[in-house]
Design a protein around this motif. Structure first.
Motif, PDB file in Angstrom:
ATOM      1  N   ARG A   1      68.972  -6.985  40.435  1.00 45.83           N
ATOM      2  CA  ARG A   1      69.556  -5.581  40.057  1.00 45.83           C
ATOM      3  C   ARG A   1      69.873  -5.900  38.376  1.00 45.83           C
ATOM      4  O   ARG A   1      69.778  -4.877  37.884  1.00 45.83           O
ATOM      5  CB  ARG A   1      70.884  -5.338  40.806  1.00 45.83           C
TER       6      ARG A   1
ATOM      7  N   LEU B   1      66.548  -5.599  36.264  1.00 46.87           N
ATOM      8  CA  LEU B   1      66.154  -4.172  36.463  1.00 46.87           C
ATOM      9  C   LEU B   1      67.080  -3.199  35.515  1.00 46.87           C
ATOM     10  O   LEU B   1      66.385  -2.549  34.731  1.00 46.87           O
ATOM     11  CB  LEU B   1      66.092  -3.259  37.966  1.00 46.87           C
TER      12      LEU B   1
ATOM     13  N   ARG C   1      66.712 -12.082  44.334  1.00 44.03           N
ATOM     14  CA  ARG C   1      67.544 -11.036  45.008  1.00 44.03           C
ATOM     15  C   ARG C   1      68.640 -11.623  45.871  1.00 44.03           C
ATOM     16  O   ARG C   1      68.589 -12.886  46.255  1.00 44.03           O
ATOM     17  CB  ARG C   1      66.604 -10.454  45.870  1.00 44.03           C
TER      18      ARG C   1
ATOM     19  N   ALA D   1      74.972  -4.806  50.287  1.00 41.33           N
ATOM     20  CA  ALA D   1      75.081  -4.746  49.077  1.00 41.33           C
ATOM     21  C   ALA D   1      73.582  -3.863  48.704  1.00 41.33           C
ATOM     22  O   ALA D   1      73.540  -2.979  48.076  1.00 41.33           O
ATOM     23  CB  ALA D   1      75.070  -5.938  48.350  1.00 41.33           C
TER      24      ALA D   1
ATOM     25  N   LYS E   1      67.336   0.093  44.915  1.00 39.01           N
ATOM     26  CA  LYS E   1      66.707  -0.343  46.035  1.00 39.01           C
ATOM     27  C   LYS E   1      65.181  -0.109  45.978  1.00 39.01           C
ATOM     28  O   LYS E   1      64.245  -0.764  46.244  1.00 39.01           O
ATOM     29  CB  LYS E   1      67.349  -0.097  47.415  1.00 39.01           C
TER      30      LYS E   1
HETATM   31  S1  SF4 Z   1      68.322  -3.816  46.620  1.00 40.61           S
HETATM   32 FE1  SF4 Z   1      69.316  -5.466  46.986  1.00 40.61          FE
HETATM   33  S2  SF4 Z   1      68.015  -7.360  46.333  1.00 40.61           S
HETATM   34 FE2  SF4 Z   1      67.296  -5.419  45.400  1.00 40.61          FE
HETATM   35  S3  SF4 Z   1      68.258  -5.003  43.469  1.00 40.61           S
HETATM   36 FE3  SF4 Z   1      69.446  -4.045  44.845  1.00 40.61          FE
HETATM   37  S4  SF4 Z   1      71.099  -5.377  45.594  1.00 40.61           S
HETATM   38 FE4  SF4 Z   1      69.469  -6.478  44.700  1.00 40.61          FE
END
Ligand code: SF4
Length: 322
Positions: free
Chosen positions: A22, A25, A266, A272, A279
């Motif tokens: 996260r 990103l 990840r 979470a 996501k």
């Molecule tokens: S979905 Fe889960 S693994 Fe993917 S960026 Fe969000 S918190 Fe992290």
């Protein structure tokens, strides 16, 4: 001339600790997911912006904030908060030092580049000096559904205190959350569709249109709460050292990621992930389909925040103290 400093925001460090993917990103790729359920979020943002405008009007030395375009509902929420809480709080303040202004605290870590400084950016809704001599970091938290936070687990609030303490070493420092329900005192509880105001009283109707009962209304004590956070020096030192470590690790990971895939891992916390705004991007990245076209479909690209000129030239706290 020294190289441009590195600036990490508190939310960047927080995100980094929660999930490396996260953090990549959000802060390395600078993506802002397109989400549809922003109603509650934008209501909170509108309240913050209006409160910021109002505070800047009340303190002549502060830079004036332009009046934001907000709904009458937001103005009503603020006015109600001001009547029940804000005015008393205002009277206890000696001086507001900054409104929605970031402060920059030097992190004593090395980046591997000679002379490069690293700063932690913390943005408070307000920083003020109270009449008893405390420096207070203050944040509004608007909410729709009540869930009382455990103050003992508020590590982020303590890191904010530690950052403020470094800027104001001669003052006692605390942090305050001002919790504001997104319903004002005197408004009825329950499903808005079943409510009707008749001659000054709210009534609840069922689907068939039968008047069921007089509606209960929210009281001030149910709508507002001030949570005060203080911490002893040992706690602050521990959390500050953890912040230094996390920032150092982030710098190293950034460098390693240039040559090593998998550096932005990840989380394995499914809970979470369930609440994660990223996501869809994360899934697309897992399937190796996170190309420019997918990004444009799922997200908006953010422009990076400018590093303030004063910071490039030396230390600055960004506050209006004169
Ligand atoms: S979905 Fe889960 S693994 Fe993917 S960026 Fe969000 S918190 Fe992290």
């Amino acid at each position: 001339m020294n190289p441009e400093p590195l600036v990490f925001s508190m939310s960047q460090i927080k995100t980094y600790v929660e999930c490396k993917k996260r953090a990549q990103l959000a802060y390395e790729m600078l993506l802002q997911p397109n989400v549809s359920d922003e109603a509650a979020m934008s209501k909170g943002t509108a309240f913050h912006k209006y409160a910021q405008y109002q505070t800047s009007q009340r303190w002549p030395h502060l830079e004036k904030v332009e009046k934001p375009e907000v709904s009458e509902e937001t103005v009503g929420l603020y006015d109600s908060w001001w009547e029940h809480r804000g005015r008393t709080q205002h009277d206890a303040k000696k001086r507001v030092l900054g409104v929605e202004k970031p402060i920059y605290t030097l992190l004593n870590i090395k980046t591997g580049i000679l002379g490069q400084a690293v700063y932690l950016r913390c943005t408070f809704d307000e920083i003020y000096l109270d009449k008893e001599g405390w420096i207070v970091g203050f944040d509004y938290k608007t909410y729709k559904v009540d869930s009382s936070p455990d103050v003992d687990l508020d590590f982020q609030g303590r890191i904010y205190i530690a950052a403020l303490q470094r800027l104001f070493p001669d003052y006692p420092v605390r942090f305050e959350y001002e919790r504001v329900r997104q319903s004002a005192p005197g408004t009825p509880r329950g499903n808005a569709q079943g409510l009707r105001l008749e001659e000054g009283t709210w009534w609840t109707y069922n689907k068939a249109g039968d008047k069921r009962k007089r509606s209960e209304i929210w009281t001030p004590a149910e709508c507002y709460e001030t949570i005060i956070l203080t911490a002893d020096q040992d706690e602050l030192d521990v959390l500050w050292n953890e912040t230094l470590f996390n920032a150092t690790e982030l710098i190293v990971r950034r460098r390693v990621s240039e040559t090593t895939p998998g550096a932005w891992g990840r989380t394995t916390d499914k809970f979470a992930c369930g609440f994660c705004y990223f996501k869809a991007l994360c899934k697309a990245d897992l399937k190796n389909t996170l190309d420019d076209q997918t990004i444009d479909l799922l997200a908006t690209r953010r422009t990076p925040l400018e590093t303030p000129e004063e910071l490039k030239e030396g230390c600055s706290d960004g506050l209006q103290q004169t």
